[in-house]
Design a protein around this motif. Sequence first.
Motif, PDB file in Angstrom:
ATOM      1  N   TYR A 522      17.721 101.230  86.265  1.00  0.00           N
ATOM      2  CA  TYR A 522      16.955 100.767  87.406  1.00  0.00           C
ATOM      3  C   TYR A 522      17.663 101.090  88.715  1.00  0.00           C
ATOM      4  N   CYS A 523      16.863 101.132  89.788  1.00  0.00           N
ATOM      5  CA  CYS A 523      17.418 101.196  91.134  1.00  0.00           C
ATOM      6  C   CYS A 523      16.671 100.191  92.003  1.00  0.00           C
ATOM      7  N   THR A 524      17.344  99.705  93.016  1.00  0.00           N
ATOM      8  CA  THR A 524      16.746  98.712  93.904  1.00  0.00           C
ATOM      9  C   THR A 524      17.434  98.766  95.259  1.00  0.00           C
ATOM     10  N   ARG A 525      16.743  98.289  96.266  1.00  0.00           N
ATOM     11  CA  ARG A 525      17.345  98.160  97.598  1.00  0.00           C
ATOM     12  C   ARG A 525      17.538  96.686  97.941  1.00  0.00           C
ATOM     13  N   TYR A 662      18.132 107.187  97.098  1.00  0.00           N
ATOM     14  CA  TYR A 662      17.158 106.337  96.411  1.00  0.00           C
ATOM     15  C   TYR A 662      15.989 107.164  95.883  1.00  0.00           C
ATOM     16  N   LYS A 666      14.801 107.870  91.784  1.00  0.00           N
ATOM     17  CA  LYS A 666      13.448 107.673  91.250  1.00  0.00           C
ATOM     18  C   LYS A 666      12.872 108.980  90.716  1.00  0.00           C
ATOM     19  N   LYS A 671      13.980 103.849  87.166  1.00  0.00           N
ATOM     20  CA  LYS A 671      12.816 103.067  87.588  1.00  0.00           C
ATOM     21  C   LYS A 671      13.180 102.060  88.670  1.00  0.00           C
ATOM     22  N   GLU A 672      12.230 101.853  89.561  1.00  0.00           N
ATOM     23  CA  GLU A 672      12.437 100.908  90.651  1.00  0.00           C
ATOM     24  C   GLU A 672      12.290  99.487  90.133  1.00  0.00           C
ATOM     25  N   ASN A 674      11.408  95.801  90.655  1.00  0.00           N
ATOM     26  CA  ASN A 674      10.610  95.024  91.602  1.00  0.00           C
ATOM     27  C   ASN A 674      11.285  93.687  91.898  1.00  0.00           C
TER      28      ASN A 674
END
Length: 674
Positions: A522-525, A662, A666, A671-672, A674
């Motif tokens: 995963y990735c996230t901000r 970022y 993706k 995957k982002e 949430n």
Amino acid sequence: MVYYKLNYERDGIELYFEGESPSDKLVYEMRKVKLLYNHKKDCWFTKQWNREGVEFIKNYCKEKEPQTTTTFESIPKKRYCYADTIANFKKEDEDSFMEKMKTNFKGYGLKLSDEQIDAWRDSYRVLEEISLDPNINIIFEYVLPYEGGRRPDTLLLSKERVVVLEFKMKKTAKQLEADIDQVSGYARDLIGYHYETREKEVTPILVLTQFKNLNEKINNVKCVSGDLLQNTLDNIYTENINSTSLEKWIKSKYEPLPTIIDAARIFYKNEELPNIRRVNSTCIPQALENLKELSDYARENKKHTIAFVTGVPGSGKTFLGLEYVYGMETNHAVYLSGNKALIDVLTDALKSKAFVKNLHKIIGQYIDDEADDFNNNVIVFDEGQRAWNKKQMFKRHRKNLSEPDVMIKLCEEHLNWCVLLILVGEGQEINTGENSGIKLWDEAIKKGTKDWEILCPPNLYSCFGDQTLIENIDNSSFNLTISLRSHLSGCVSDFVNYFIDGDMKNASKLSDNIFTKGYNMYCTRNLESAKSYCRKVYKDSNKKYGLIASSKDEILRNYGMNNSFNATKGYAKWFNSSSDDPNSCCALNKVLTEFGVQGLELDMPIIGWETDMIWKNNKWDISSWNQEGETYRRNAYRVLLTRGRDGFIVFVPNERKLDPVYDILKEVGVKELN
């Protein structure tokens, strides 16, 4: 009375001395064939794959008729709160069911919350309305052995399949990543580790009991509302259903790979490891046998030998080295590491400074003429690719020698024979003076006064072209290509290598398969989203998750991740403290860098991305003064991205210059969150 038992649950054989004790000579002979003492059961033990050990036990007992045992040490008590057929479950009223659940839950040693009780009632009421074949078995709160208390809500068991049901009292279908990954992880681990599940089809289902008209498949998980669960199960059970042994399934062998810390605890206590199918399916058992053969050859012929084992991150190099040293019949074996974090963590976990010795201290003692008592004929040199070159050694010790120079001289001056095993990680040089690699060892051997003989995998032949290579011992097992850290093979290592090397096309080809196998990227901000995910997925377990980042601190401290030098110390407590300790990694308030986590692992790392490596003009733009520094930066992120056993989350701060990072994450299939 001397006798042996076959332990089918652990795929091993146990030797008992009832009313007598083995002599010192017999103990020596047993250790020589790799028998290990089990303190709890007061017996000597080995796995069935150790043919020499099995033959020794049977010959010693003169082939007496063996007794059998079906005990399974990892399951001393009930590992479930309720287990029966669907037919009998249907006869249970709610109060009777709840009483059994509460009574058996007490054996887990956990606090029973009102929330948990409400969840049981909720799942009971949903399942009470479901029509299923009466021969199907149903299990509630089955504890996965060796997994720190992780428990699927409900399992439906037949000869053909296992259905994993995870119930959530949710009225919305938003933000389900943690719930989906939780049930997916249960299914993944049953498939990979549970022996009696190996021939069954496993189906994970997330049930939202307070929602309506939901029937979707996300990744490999069926997500359904409570009102559509019957339809989903009807579509699964379309053929004849055959019953299976509930007791046999519950008592099944369970074969997860322990963390390196857990493995070290077992080695240190001189106990046998759990049967680890994934280790036994790699080159590691064969490599251990070949190293034992090399030790015999060197000792009997008074030879100075050096062996190299290479491997991708997480392939079990440290595991191999520790088992080699602590499985030897001699006390003259030592594991040396220059990895301060690994030394600190294992020393703290074992409360002993003897298990892993500090390489730099041994080097310093030799230089200061204080190594007269060095008598370790078997030496494991961890992370040999990170050995210091002359420049780094001169800066520290004022000697124009590399670390390989010193080790070769130490062995030649103090030992009449030796096996020097060099463990070599691929692409993990992360500090100044560590980038000379295998070349330093070749140069040191050439300067030596002894006729050194080399055993190395074929991929290193070109490095030692004019040296004496040992040809009568198999070397094909000395290149470990399968990652054991994650729950699948080398796909994750390959993905990370492609990504770090800028080959995004090939990286993206691997991501779908990685997710399908249950490894979550995963990735996230939003850092708080990442923290919330970990706390939710690993609630009520001893799984490890934590914050890690590049050591080149620039902006992360402004976003709640202080990766400055002074803030990233205290490795031991970070890894070893319980999750409720503020010093624990699970507290998610302290960061370690690549120097603190190399050689170690987490179940789910949260990786902070710094501005020292940004994506620009379709390639990595790396902050460095020279090519060597650029290599260190790439390798730092290679280390960070390969620490996870279950997956990873990349936190990318909301800075404009990091937008392309970022986006490329993706683009390759991360995957982002949430």
